[in-house]
Enzyme design. Structure first.
Site, short mmCIF file in Angstrom:
data_model
loop_
_atom_site.label_atom_id
_atom_site.label_comp_id
_atom_site.label_asym_id
_atom_site.label_seq_id
_atom_site.Cartn_x
_atom_site.Cartn_y
_atom_site.Cartn_z
CG ASP A 1 -2.02 1.05 1.13
OD1 ASP A 1 -2.60 1.22 0.05
OD2 ASP A 1 -2.29 1.72 2.15
CD GLN B 1 -4.63 1.22 -3.01
OE1 GLN B 1 -4.28 2.39 -3.03
NE2 GLN B 1 -4.21 0.34 -2.10
CB SER C 1 -6.38 3.15 -0.32
OG SER C 1 -4.99 3.41 -0.36
#
Length: 290
Positions: A206, A280, A230
């Site tokens: 991430d 993502q 995100s």
């Protein structure tokens, strides 16, 4: 830097309080972050650990699909509830929800599978990229700045991250392209438990996954008014790997529109073994884009 990895490992040590509803209940701490919001990779990794705690050791996690619902508060712990959705002959499915103040901040579905044999192939790792030792670390790039975020990124994160072709922290150098790569490795040694390495890999994935969206438009993290968050995260583990050894994370962004950007990534060991794939979508609001 060993303290930073110790902090990560303690964050991934969830507490089983003994409380039960129809689900398993765990609690975990929040790592301090300079802006007061829980790092998405942290709650993602903790949710994976919570689900893993309810599955036999011979069923490693192989995929997740999760949604970030609300920002987390670093001043408060997080409660995790795990629904044991299904246990089959080879696969187990779990749903984990992370809560703060009685509201969900992340919802995730995870799948686990017994070790099995079958067809084998993989996309090859790029062979024309520089070695990590030849690239500057985040500390080299940001360590001279007197700023809370720069200080945290350069000396308090759990992973060393080295960009190819260059970082996008302060400016975007070179071609405006929707692709990049980073070498990454944990500061310090982790236990040999492959389950911890899979959770830690999700944590590290991430860090930089949305950066190809920024690089394509010449937008650095330091751009005034930039807002990035995100929205969801999907990950597939193909093979085991250690996160305390150098891993290459290649990323590209096929699309950005509507205030959102999508990035896809692949993670390789240094000797070219493909260990994970990542996707993502994030909210990206840059002043230049209105």
């Amino acid at each position: 830097m060993s303290g930073s990895i110790d902090g990560l490992l303690s964050t991934l040590q969830l507490t089983d309080t003994g409380a039960r509803t129809t689900e398993d209940i765990f609690t975990g701490p929040s790592q301090w972050m300079p802006l007061g919001r829980v790092f998405g990779g942290q709650v993602l990794a903790q949710s994976i650990v919570a689900a893993t705690n309810t599955v036999p050791d011979d069923r490693p996690i192989h995929s997740i699909h999760g949604y970030f619902l609300r920002p987390g508060d670093v001043q408060h712990p997080i409660t995790f509830s795990v629904d044991r959705i299904h246990d089959g002959r080879s696969f187990s499915t779990r749903r984990t929800q992370a809560f703060q103040h009685g509201e969900p901040i992340l919802s995730l579905i995870a799948s686990f599978q017994t070790e099995d044999s079958g067809l084998e192939h993989q996309l090859e790792m790029p062979d024309d990229l520089p070695d990590p030792e030849s690239l500057p670390s985040t500390a080299d790039v940001l360590g001279h700045l007197e700023h809370d975020v720069a200080r945290y990124w350069s000396s308090e994160r759990a992973f060393d991250v080295r960009h190819i072709p260059s970082p996008v922290y302060l400016s975007v150098e070179g071609e405006r392209t929707p692709r990049q790569a980073v070498w990454m490795k944990a500061y310090g040694r982790l236990p040999d438990d492959p389950r911890q390495h899979r959770a830690a890999l999700a944590y590290a994935s991430d860090y930089s996954i949305l950066e190809p969206v920024l690089r394509a438009h010449g937008v650095a993290w330091a751009t005034p008014g930039l807002k990035v968050a995100s929205l969801d995260h999907a990950m597939w583990w193909h093979r085991d790997a250690r996160v305390d050894e150098w891993l290459l994370f290649t990323m590209d962004s096929p699309s950005a529109s509507g205030g959102r950007g999508l990035s896809l990534g692949r993670i390789y060991t240094r000797d070219g073994v493909l260990v994970a794939s990542v996707a993502q979508e994030g909210m990206v609001r840059a002043p230049a884009a209105g």
